[in-house]
Design a protein around this motif. Sequence first.
Motif, PDB file in Angstrom:
ATOM      1  N   GLU A 239     -25.272 -59.174 -38.009  1.00 40.71           N
ATOM      2  CA  GLU A 239     -26.177 -59.056 -36.859  1.00 40.71           C
ATOM      3  C   GLU A 239     -25.471 -58.422 -35.671  1.00 40.71           C
ATOM      4  O   GLU A 239     -26.012 -57.508 -35.023  1.00 40.71           O
ATOM      5  CB  GLU A 239     -26.717 -60.434 -36.481  1.00 40.71           C
ATOM      6  N   LEU A 240     -24.267 -58.880 -35.377  1.00 39.94           N
ATOM      7  CA  LEU A 240     -23.505 -58.351 -34.230  1.00 39.94           C
ATOM      8  C   LEU A 240     -23.186 -56.878 -34.423  1.00 39.94           C
ATOM      9  O   LEU A 240     -23.321 -56.070 -33.487  1.00 39.94           O
ATOM     10  CB  LEU A 240     -22.216 -59.160 -34.058  1.00 39.94           C
ATOM     11  N   MET A 241     -22.779 -56.494 -35.639  1.00 44.67           N
ATOM     12  CA  MET A 241     -22.440 -55.099 -35.905  1.00 44.67           C
ATOM     13  C   MET A 241     -23.664 -54.205 -35.777  1.00 44.67           C
ATOM     14  O   MET A 241     -23.583 -53.092 -35.248  1.00 44.67           O
ATOM     15  CB  MET A 241     -21.814 -54.972 -37.295  1.00 44.67           C
ATOM     16  N   ALA A 242     -24.818 -54.697 -36.256  1.00 52.35           N
ATOM     17  CA  ALA A 242     -26.052 -53.905 -36.183  1.00 52.35           C
ATOM     18  C   ALA A 242     -26.452 -53.639 -34.738  1.00 52.35           C
ATOM     19  O   ALA A 242     -26.970 -52.571 -34.409  1.00 52.35           O
ATOM     20  CB  ALA A 242     -27.169 -54.612 -36.925  1.00 52.35           C
ATOM     21  N   LYS A 243     -26.212 -54.602 -33.875  1.00 51.45           N
ATOM     22  CA  LYS A 243     -26.546 -54.444 -32.452  1.00 51.45           C
ATOM     23  C   LYS A 243     -25.797 -53.279 -31.819  1.00 51.45           C
ATOM     24  O   LYS A 243     -26.284 -52.655 -30.875  1.00 51.45           O
ATOM     25  CB  LYS A 243     -26.221 -55.733 -31.688  1.00 51.45           C
ATOM     26  N   CYS A 244     -24.617 -52.985 -32.336  1.00 51.20           N
ATOM     27  CA  CYS A 244     -23.748 -51.970 -31.734  1.00 51.20           C
ATOM     28  C   CYS A 244     -24.067 -50.558 -32.198  1.00 51.20           C
ATOM     29  O   CYS A 244     -23.514 -49.589 -31.674  1.00 51.20           O
ATOM     30  CB  CYS A 244     -22.281 -52.286 -32.052  1.00 51.20           C
ATOM     31  N   ILE A 245     -24.951 -50.411 -33.189  1.00 52.03           N
ATOM     32  CA  ILE A 245     -25.256 -49.096 -33.747  1.00 52.03           C
ATOM     33  C   ILE A 245     -26.541 -48.566 -33.124  1.00 52.03           C
ATOM     34  O   ILE A 245     -27.536 -49.290 -33.059  1.00 52.03           O
ATOM     35  CB  ILE A 245     -25.418 -49.194 -35.279  1.00 52.03           C
TER      36      ILE A 245
END
Length: 265
Positions: free
Chosen positions: A143-149
């Motif tokens: 979830e955190l990584m997806a937010k950054c893309i």
Amino acid sequence: MEHKIIKSERGITHYWINRNLDKNARCIVFTHGLTANHMMFEKQVEYFSKEYTIITWDVPLHGESRPYINFSYENTAIELKSILDAENIKKVILVGMSMGGYPSQEFAIQYADRVSAFIALDTTPFGLSYYSVLDRWWLKQVELMAKCIPDKMLRNSMAKAVSKTRYAYDMMLKMLNPLSKTDIVEQMGIAYGSVFDRKESVHFNFPVLILLGEYDKTGKVKQYCEAWSKKDGYPLHIIKGASHFSNADNYDDVNKEISDFICGL
């Protein structure tokens, strides 16, 4: 396919049914993957509707089954039971793709007497024994990584990661299109956050078939499927030329595998 709904205190769940005219026809329930919806099984609906009653649905929190509160795989199983009760269907064959394998497995645990068989399609087993501490940690970071893309890059990368063919790629983008980036990230966080609610491994006493795309490189799905097959003795068949979205990449082979398996029950 006839579009219907069922309601609970948690939200409205949408489903589609094609009832075979033969009252003795078996029923297949197709359950889609994360950030997808019922359209994921377009090629399976076309193929199996001639001989079977078919149900597809938008899993709670997905597709048209939004908004939905108190998401858990236990609750998704309850909603599926309500669908089957409403349709007076006593027994089903479950096909769960990726995340869709979790509502399928949970339903099979809670209502084993209503399941004839389970086809695990590019999905993974319940049970902490299969997943290392590091595996579980990485899932929580999705979830955190997806937010950054950036939004467009996220959608394109998700579609590319699960597909080998143009049809599968375009279908994944089509299913993502109605969702905002916030929706996508929310689904990732809640779905992955709930996968370890059921910590024990489960062995099913009805027939199980594991299907895996030859080029499935999503997480460690390949390793989990191999371990699952080895531990429980379920047959594992490889879908040639397919990635994670194998039922779109090579729908002919997936349809044949499912058909042969059901005919052998």
